[in-house]
Write a protein that holds these residues in place. Structure first.
Motif, PDB file in Angstrom:
ATOM      1  N   SER A 265     -15.481  16.790  -5.158  1.00  0.00           N
ATOM      2  CA  SER A 265     -15.072  15.385  -5.163  1.00  0.00           C
ATOM      3  C   SER A 265     -14.304  15.109  -6.449  1.00  0.00           C
ATOM      4  O   SER A 265     -14.367  15.888  -7.397  1.00  0.00           O
ATOM      5  N   ALA A 266     -13.580  13.994  -6.464  1.00  0.00           N
ATOM      6  CA  ALA A 266     -12.800  13.589  -7.643  1.00  0.00           C
ATOM      7  C   ALA A 266     -12.279  12.176  -7.412  1.00  0.00           C
ATOM      8  O   ALA A 266     -12.439  11.603  -6.327  1.00  0.00           O
ATOM      9  N   GLU A 267     -11.621  11.640  -8.435  1.00  0.00           N
ATOM     10  CA  GLU A 267     -11.003  10.328  -8.302  1.00  0.00           C
ATOM     11  C   GLU A 267      -9.728  10.408  -7.474  1.00  0.00           C
ATOM     12  O   GLU A 267      -9.418   9.498  -6.702  1.00  0.00           O
ATOM     13  N   GLN A 268      -8.965  11.495  -7.624  1.00  0.00           N
ATOM     14  CA  GLN A 268      -7.724  11.695  -6.878  1.00  0.00           C
ATOM     15  C   GLN A 268      -7.652  13.136  -6.390  1.00  0.00           C
ATOM     16  O   GLN A 268      -8.213  14.034  -7.019  1.00  0.00           O
TER      17      GLN A 268
ATOM     18  N   LEU B 292       0.808  -1.209   0.000  1.00  0.00           N
ATOM     19  CA  LEU B 292       0.000   0.000   0.000  1.00  0.00           C
ATOM     20  C   LEU B 292       0.846   1.265   0.000  1.00  0.00           C
ATOM     21  O   LEU B 292       0.358   2.338  -0.286  1.00  0.00           O
ATOM     22  N   ILE B 293       2.110   1.153   0.336  1.00  0.00           N
ATOM     23  CA  ILE B 293       2.968   2.328   0.445  1.00  0.00           C
ATOM     24  C   ILE B 293       3.488   2.687  -0.944  1.00  0.00           C
ATOM     25  O   ILE B 293       4.102   1.862  -1.614  1.00  0.00           O
ATOM     26  N   PRO B 294       3.227   3.922  -1.410  1.00  0.00           N
ATOM     27  CA  PRO B 294       3.691   4.290  -2.750  1.00  0.00           C
ATOM     28  C   PRO B 294       5.202   4.441  -2.786  1.00  0.00           C
ATOM     29  O   PRO B 294       5.807   4.934  -1.854  1.00  0.00           O
ATOM     30  N   LYS B 295       5.769   3.998  -3.860  1.00  0.00           N
ATOM     31  CA  LYS B 295       7.204   4.172  -4.076  1.00  0.00           C
ATOM     32  C   LYS B 295       7.337   4.975  -5.363  1.00  0.00           C
ATOM     33  O   LYS B 295       7.247   4.442  -6.459  1.00  0.00           O
TER      34      LYS B 295
ATOM     35  N   ASP C 195       5.672   9.317   5.380  1.00  0.00           N
ATOM     36  CA  ASP C 195       5.903   9.234   6.814  1.00  0.00           C
ATOM     37  C   ASP C 195       4.653   8.740   7.530  1.00  0.00           C
ATOM     38  O   ASP C 195       4.730   8.246   8.639  1.00  0.00           O
ATOM     39  N   TYR C 196       3.482   8.846   6.872  1.00  0.00           N
ATOM     40  CA  TYR C 196       2.274   8.243   7.416  1.00  0.00           C
ATOM     41  C   TYR C 196       1.234   8.098   6.318  1.00  0.00           C
ATOM     42  O   TYR C 196       1.288   8.753   5.292  1.00  0.00           O
ATOM     43  N   TYR C 197       0.303   7.188   6.560  1.00  0.00           N
ATOM     44  CA  TYR C 197      -0.879   7.071   5.716  1.00  0.00           C
ATOM     45  C   TYR C 197      -2.035   6.670   6.622  1.00  0.00           C
ATOM     46  O   TYR C 197      -1.841   6.066   7.682  1.00  0.00           O
ATOM     47  N   LEU C 198      -3.228   7.055   6.225  1.00  0.00           N
ATOM     48  CA  LEU C 198      -4.422   6.765   7.006  1.00  0.00           C
ATOM     49  C   LEU C 198      -5.454   6.109   6.107  1.00  0.00           C
ATOM     50  O   LEU C 198      -5.588   6.470   4.944  1.00  0.00           O
ATOM     51  N   LYS C 199      -6.202   5.171   6.667  1.00  0.00           N
ATOM     52  CA  LYS C 199      -7.288   4.539   5.940  1.00  0.00           C
ATOM     53  C   LYS C 199      -8.607   5.035   6.539  1.00  0.00           C
ATOM     54  O   LYS C 199      -8.705   5.228   7.752  1.00  0.00           O
ATOM     55  N   ASN C 200      -9.608   5.252   5.658  1.00  0.00           N
ATOM     56  CA  ASN C 200     -10.926   5.742   6.088  1.00  0.00           C
ATOM     57  C   ASN C 200     -10.770   6.961   6.993  1.00  0.00           C
ATOM     58  O   ASN C 200     -11.203   6.963   8.135  1.00  0.00           O
ATOM     59  N   ALA C 201     -10.155   7.988   6.443  1.00  0.00           N
ATOM     60  CA  ALA C 201      -9.801   9.173   7.227  1.00  0.00           C
ATOM     61  C   ALA C 201     -10.781  10.325   7.023  1.00  0.00           C
ATOM     62  O   ALA C 201     -11.353  10.482   5.945  1.00  0.00           O
ATOM     63  N   ARG C 202     -10.963  11.119   8.064  1.00  0.00           N
ATOM     64  CA  ARG C 202     -11.662  12.392   7.998  1.00  0.00           C
ATOM     65  C   ARG C 202     -10.688  13.437   8.515  1.00  0.00           C
ATOM     66  O   ARG C 202     -10.230  13.368   9.647  1.00  0.00           O
ATOM     67  N   LEU C 203     -10.372  14.387   7.644  1.00  0.00           N
ATOM     68  CA  LEU C 203      -9.423  15.446   7.957  1.00  0.00           C
ATOM     69  C   LEU C 203     -10.185  16.759   8.009  1.00  0.00           C
ATOM     70  O   LEU C 203     -10.906  17.090   7.071  1.00  0.00           O
TER      71      LEU C 203
ATOM     72  N   THR D   2     -11.870  10.524   3.009  1.00  0.00           N
ATOM     73  CA  THR D   2     -11.186   9.736   1.984  1.00  0.00           C
ATOM     74  C   THR D   2     -10.927   8.328   2.506  1.00  0.00           C
ATOM     75  O   THR D   2     -10.642   8.154   3.695  1.00  0.00           O
ATOM     76  N   PRO D   3     -11.007   7.332   1.627  1.00  0.00           N
ATOM     77  CA  PRO D   3     -10.669   5.977   2.068  1.00  0.00           C
ATOM     78  C   PRO D   3      -9.173   5.790   2.307  1.00  0.00           C
ATOM     79  O   PRO D   3      -8.766   4.908   3.030  1.00  0.00           O
ATOM     80  N   ARG D   4      -8.345   6.686   1.719  1.00  0.00           N
ATOM     81  CA  ARG D   4      -6.899   6.559   1.906  1.00  0.00           C
ATOM     82  C   ARG D   4      -6.214   7.900   1.725  1.00  0.00           C
ATOM     83  O   ARG D   4      -6.424   8.585   0.733  1.00  0.00           O
ATOM     84  N   LEU D   5      -5.389   8.252   2.685  1.00  0.00           N
ATOM     85  CA  LEU D   5      -4.634   9.505   2.688  1.00  0.00           C
ATOM     86  C   LEU D   5      -3.171   9.148   2.917  1.00  0.00           C
ATOM     87  O   LEU D   5      -2.861   8.375   3.822  1.00  0.00           O
ATOM     88  N   VAL D   6      -2.272   9.681   2.076  1.00  0.00           N
ATOM     89  CA  VAL D   6      -0.840   9.385   2.192  1.00  0.00           C
ATOM     90  C   VAL D   6      -0.073  10.701   2.182  1.00  0.00           C
ATOM     91  O   VAL D   6      -0.270  11.526   1.292  1.00  0.00           O
ATOM     92  N   HIS D   7       0.807  10.903   3.164  1.00  0.00           N
ATOM     93  CA  HIS D   7       1.637  12.110   3.218  1.00  0.00           C
ATOM     94  C   HIS D   7       3.091  11.725   2.993  1.00  0.00           C
ATOM     95  O   HIS D   7       3.609  10.799   3.611  1.00  0.00           O
ATOM     96  N   THR D   8       3.763  12.457   2.091  1.00  0.00           N
ATOM     97  CA  THR D   8       5.191  12.241   1.860  1.00  0.00           C
ATOM     98  C   THR D   8       5.954  13.468   2.344  1.00  0.00           C
ATOM     99  O   THR D   8       5.670  14.594   1.925  1.00  0.00           O
ATOM    100  N   PRO D   9       6.910  13.288   3.252  1.00  0.00           N
ATOM    101  CA  PRO D   9       7.613  14.428   3.833  1.00  0.00           C
ATOM    102  C   PRO D   9       8.591  15.114   2.876  1.00  0.00           C
ATOM    103  O   PRO D   9       8.856  16.301   3.018  1.00  0.00           O
ATOM    104  N   LEU D  10       9.107  14.380   1.889  1.00  0.00           N
ATOM    105  CA  LEU D  10      10.082  14.963   0.979  1.00  0.00           C
ATOM    106  C   LEU D  10       9.522  16.175   0.243  1.00  0.00           C
ATOM    107  O   LEU D  10      10.173  17.210   0.131  1.00  0.00           O
ATOM    108  N   ASP D  11       8.263  16.080  -0.234  1.00  0.00           N
ATOM    109  CA  ASP D  11       7.631  17.197  -0.929  1.00  0.00           C
ATOM    110  C   ASP D  11       6.515  17.840  -0.101  1.00  0.00           C
ATOM    111  O   ASP D  11       5.878  18.784  -0.556  1.00  0.00           O
ATOM    112  N   ASP D  12       6.255  17.338   1.100  1.00  0.00           N
ATOM    113  CA  ASP D  12       5.199  17.828   1.992  1.00  0.00           C
ATOM    114  C   ASP D  12       3.847  17.856   1.284  1.00  0.00           C
ATOM    115  O   ASP D  12       3.093  18.817   1.361  1.00  0.00           O
ATOM    116  N   VAL D  13       3.537  16.772   0.570  1.00  0.00           N
ATOM    117  CA  VAL D  13       2.292  16.652  -0.177  1.00  0.00           C
ATOM    118  C   VAL D  13       1.460  15.527   0.419  1.00  0.00           C
ATOM    119  O   VAL D  13       1.989  14.494   0.828  1.00  0.00           O
TER     120      VAL D  13
END
Length: 192
Positions: free
Chosen positions: A99-102, A34-37, A44-52, A67-78
Protein backbone atom coordinates in the motif's frame (compact mmCIF):
# COMPACT_ATOMS: atom_id res chain seq x y z
CA UNK A 1 -60.76 37.30 -32.32
CA UNK A 2 -58.45 34.46 -33.14
CA UNK A 3 -57.88 31.78 -30.59
CA UNK A 4 -54.56 29.91 -30.55
CA UNK A 5 -54.86 26.48 -32.09
CA UNK A 6 -53.75 23.04 -30.96
CA UNK A 7 -50.34 23.35 -32.66
CA UNK A 8 -49.54 26.58 -30.85
CA UNK A 9 -50.23 25.00 -27.44
CA UNK A 10 -48.23 21.90 -28.38
CA UNK A 11 -45.19 24.00 -29.38
CA UNK A 12 -45.51 26.06 -26.19
CA UNK A 13 -45.73 22.88 -24.08
CA UNK A 14 -42.65 21.41 -25.78
CA UNK A 15 -40.68 24.62 -25.21
CA UNK A 16 -41.66 24.67 -21.52
CA UNK A 17 -40.73 20.99 -21.18
CA UNK A 18 -37.34 21.63 -22.83
CA UNK A 19 -36.65 24.58 -20.52
CA UNK A 20 -37.57 22.45 -17.50
CA UNK A 21 -35.24 19.66 -18.60
CA UNK A 22 -32.43 22.14 -19.15
CA UNK A 23 -32.80 23.31 -15.55
CA UNK A 24 -32.69 19.71 -14.30
CA UNK A 25 -29.50 18.90 -16.24
CA UNK A 26 -27.97 15.82 -14.53
CA UNK A 27 -24.48 16.71 -15.78
CA UNK A 28 -21.99 16.68 -12.88
CA UNK A 29 -20.00 19.91 -13.14
CA UNK A 30 -17.26 18.58 -10.80
CA UNK A 31 -16.09 15.86 -13.22
CA UNK A 32 -13.73 18.06 -15.29
CA UNK A 33 -11.91 19.05 -12.09
CA UNK A 34 -11.08 15.40 -11.43
CA UNK A 35 -9.28 14.96 -14.75
CA UNK A 36 -5.53 15.60 -14.39
CA UNK A 37 -3.98 18.07 -16.76
CA UNK A 38 -0.24 17.41 -16.78
CA UNK A 39 2.59 16.52 -19.16
CA UNK A 40 1.04 13.06 -19.67
CA UNK A 41 -1.98 14.60 -21.34
CA UNK A 42 -5.65 14.00 -20.79
CA UNK A 43 -6.72 10.53 -19.65
CA UNK A 44 -8.70 8.20 -21.87
CA UNK A 45 -10.49 6.83 -18.80
CA UNK A 46 -10.65 7.02 -15.04
CA UNK A 47 -12.47 4.85 -12.53
CA UNK A 48 -13.73 5.59 -9.04
CA UNK A 49 -13.74 2.91 -6.30
CA UNK A 50 -12.05 0.44 -8.63
CA UNK A 51 -10.82 -3.12 -8.18
CA UNK A 52 -8.32 -4.17 -10.83
CA UNK A 53 -7.20 -7.79 -11.18
CA UNK A 54 -4.27 -8.56 -13.48
CA UNK A 55 -3.64 -12.06 -14.84
CA UNK A 56 -0.40 -13.74 -15.90
CA UNK A 57 0.21 -15.57 -19.20
CA UNK A 58 -1.36 -18.75 -17.75
CA UNK A 59 -4.56 -16.92 -16.80
CA UNK A 60 -3.80 -16.93 -13.07
CA UNK A 61 -4.35 -13.74 -11.04
CA UNK A 62 -1.01 -12.25 -10.00
CA UNK A 63 -1.97 -8.74 -8.89
CA UNK A 64 -5.07 -7.16 -7.34
CA UNK A 65 -5.44 -3.44 -6.82
CA UNK A 66 -8.17 -1.66 -4.84
CA UNK A 67 -8.17 2.12 -5.19
CA UNK A 68 -10.63 4.97 -4.74
CA UNK A 69 -9.41 6.46 -8.03
CA UNK A 70 -7.57 5.07 -11.05
CA UNK A 71 -6.56 7.25 -14.04
CA UNK A 72 -5.01 5.99 -17.30
CA UNK A 73 -3.26 8.33 -19.74
CA UNK A 74 -2.76 6.93 -23.26
CA UNK A 75 0.12 9.23 -24.19
CA UNK A 76 2.52 7.47 -21.78
CA UNK A 77 0.37 4.33 -21.19
CA UNK A 78 0.59 4.89 -17.43
CA UNK A 79 -2.09 4.17 -14.83
CA UNK A 80 -2.06 6.37 -11.71
CA UNK A 81 -3.56 5.08 -8.47
CA UNK A 82 -4.71 6.95 -5.36
CA UNK A 83 -4.05 5.27 -2.00
CA UNK A 84 -3.87 1.80 -3.54
CA UNK A 85 -4.18 -1.42 -1.54
CA UNK A 86 -2.46 -4.17 -3.50
CA UNK A 87 -2.18 -7.94 -3.26
CA UNK A 88 0.80 -9.40 -5.10
CA UNK A 89 0.27 -13.12 -5.60
CA UNK A 90 3.38 -15.31 -5.81
CA UNK A 91 3.81 -18.60 -7.67
CA UNK A 92 2.71 -20.52 -4.55
CA UNK A 93 -0.57 -18.55 -4.31
CA UNK A 94 0.48 -16.54 -1.22
CA UNK A 95 -0.59 -12.91 -0.95
CA UNK A 96 2.00 -10.20 -0.33
CA UNK A 97 0.29 -6.97 0.65
CA UNK A 98 1.38 -3.51 -0.46
CA UNK A 99 0.00 0.00 0.00
CA UNK A 100 1.03 3.65 -0.36
CA UNK A 101 -0.33 7.16 -0.79
CA UNK A 102 0.19 7.04 -4.58
CA UNK A 103 0.89 4.32 -7.12
CA UNK A 104 1.87 4.17 -10.78
CA UNK A 105 1.53 1.17 -13.09
CA UNK A 106 4.01 1.65 -15.93
CA UNK A 107 3.36 0.92 -19.60
CA UNK A 108 1.60 -2.41 -20.04
CA UNK A 109 1.19 -2.55 -16.23
CA UNK A 110 4.86 -2.96 -15.32
CA UNK A 111 6.62 -1.87 -13.17
CA UNK A 112 4.46 -0.84 -10.23
CA UNK A 113 5.88 2.10 -8.26
CA UNK A 114 4.44 3.03 -4.87
CA UNK A 115 5.33 6.38 -3.31
CA UNK A 116 4.54 8.10 -0.05
CA UNK A 117 4.51 5.92 3.05
CA UNK A 118 4.87 2.69 1.04
CA UNK A 119 4.46 -0.67 2.78
CA UNK A 120 5.12 -4.27 1.79
CA UNK A 121 3.99 -7.09 4.03
CA UNK A 122 4.51 -10.84 3.97
CA UNK A 123 1.76 -12.08 6.29
CA UNK A 124 2.89 -15.71 6.19
CA UNK A 125 6.40 -14.72 7.32
CA UNK A 126 5.13 -12.03 9.73
CA UNK A 127 7.34 -9.22 8.42
CA UNK A 128 6.56 -5.74 7.16
CA UNK A 129 8.63 -3.21 5.25
CA UNK A 130 8.08 0.56 5.49
CA UNK A 131 9.79 2.91 3.03
CA UNK A 132 9.15 6.05 0.98
CA UNK A 133 9.32 4.51 -2.52
CA UNK A 134 8.81 0.86 -3.43
CA UNK A 135 9.12 -0.66 -6.92
CA UNK A 136 7.77 -4.01 -8.08
CA UNK A 137 8.54 -5.84 -11.34
CA UNK A 138 5.86 -8.47 -11.88
CA UNK A 139 7.89 -10.25 -14.57
CA UNK A 140 10.41 -11.64 -12.10
CA UNK A 141 8.53 -10.98 -8.83
CA UNK A 142 11.19 -8.53 -7.62
CA UNK A 143 10.26 -5.78 -5.14
CA UNK A 144 12.89 -3.22 -4.18
CA UNK A 145 13.44 0.10 -2.50
CA UNK A 146 16.40 2.41 -2.88
CA UNK A 147 15.13 4.71 -0.13
CA UNK A 148 15.64 4.19 3.59
CA UNK A 149 13.68 1.10 4.61
CA UNK A 150 12.56 -0.29 7.97
CA UNK A 151 12.02 -4.05 8.12
CA UNK A 152 10.04 -5.34 11.09
CA UNK A 153 9.56 -8.92 12.16
CA UNK A 154 8.49 -8.59 15.79
CA UNK A 155 10.27 -8.30 18.09
CA UNK A 156 13.12 -7.53 15.66
CA UNK A 157 13.56 -4.33 13.67
CA UNK A 158 16.21 -3.50 11.06
CA UNK A 159 16.92 -0.36 9.03
CA UNK A 160 18.89 -0.14 5.77
CA UNK A 161 19.34 2.01 2.68
CA UNK A 162 18.27 -0.66 0.19
CA UNK A 163 15.74 -3.49 0.28
CA UNK A 164 15.16 -6.34 -2.18
CA UNK A 165 12.60 -9.13 -2.11
CA UNK A 166 11.90 -11.89 -4.64
CA UNK A 167 8.39 -13.01 -3.79
CA UNK A 168 8.39 -16.18 -5.91
CA UNK A 169 11.56 -17.39 -4.17
CA UNK A 170 10.44 -16.16 -0.72
CA UNK A 171 13.72 -14.25 -0.28
CA UNK A 172 14.34 -10.78 1.15
CA UNK A 173 17.51 -8.77 1.68
CA UNK A 174 18.27 -5.50 3.47
CA UNK A 175 21.62 -3.89 2.58
CA UNK A 176 23.71 -0.72 2.87
CA UNK A 177 24.13 0.89 6.30
CA UNK A 178 22.06 -1.76 8.06
CA UNK A 179 21.38 -1.38 11.76
CA UNK A 180 19.00 -3.41 13.84
CA UNK A 181 17.45 -4.25 17.13
CA UNK A 182 17.41 -7.93 18.05
CA UNK A 183 16.30 -8.46 21.64
CA UNK A 184 17.94 -11.37 23.42
CA UNK A 185 15.85 -14.46 23.92
CA UNK A 186 14.58 -14.66 27.48
CA UNK A 187 16.65 -16.99 29.64
CA UNK A 188 14.68 -19.89 30.98
CA UNK A 189 14.60 -19.95 34.72
CA UNK A 190 16.69 -22.73 36.11
CA UNK A 191 14.98 -25.24 38.30
CA UNK A 192 15.75 -24.67 41.98
Amino acid sequence: MLRPGFRFWLVLLLLALGAGLALLDPHDASVPNLIPKDQAGEPDYYLKNARLTRFDADGQPHQRVDTPRLVHTPLDDVTRLETPDIALIDDSGRNWLASAEQGVLGPDGNPLTLTGNAHLEAPAERWRLDTETLHYDNTDGHAWSETRAVLRQPPQEMVGDRFDAWIHDNRARLTDNVTGYHPPKPQEESAQ
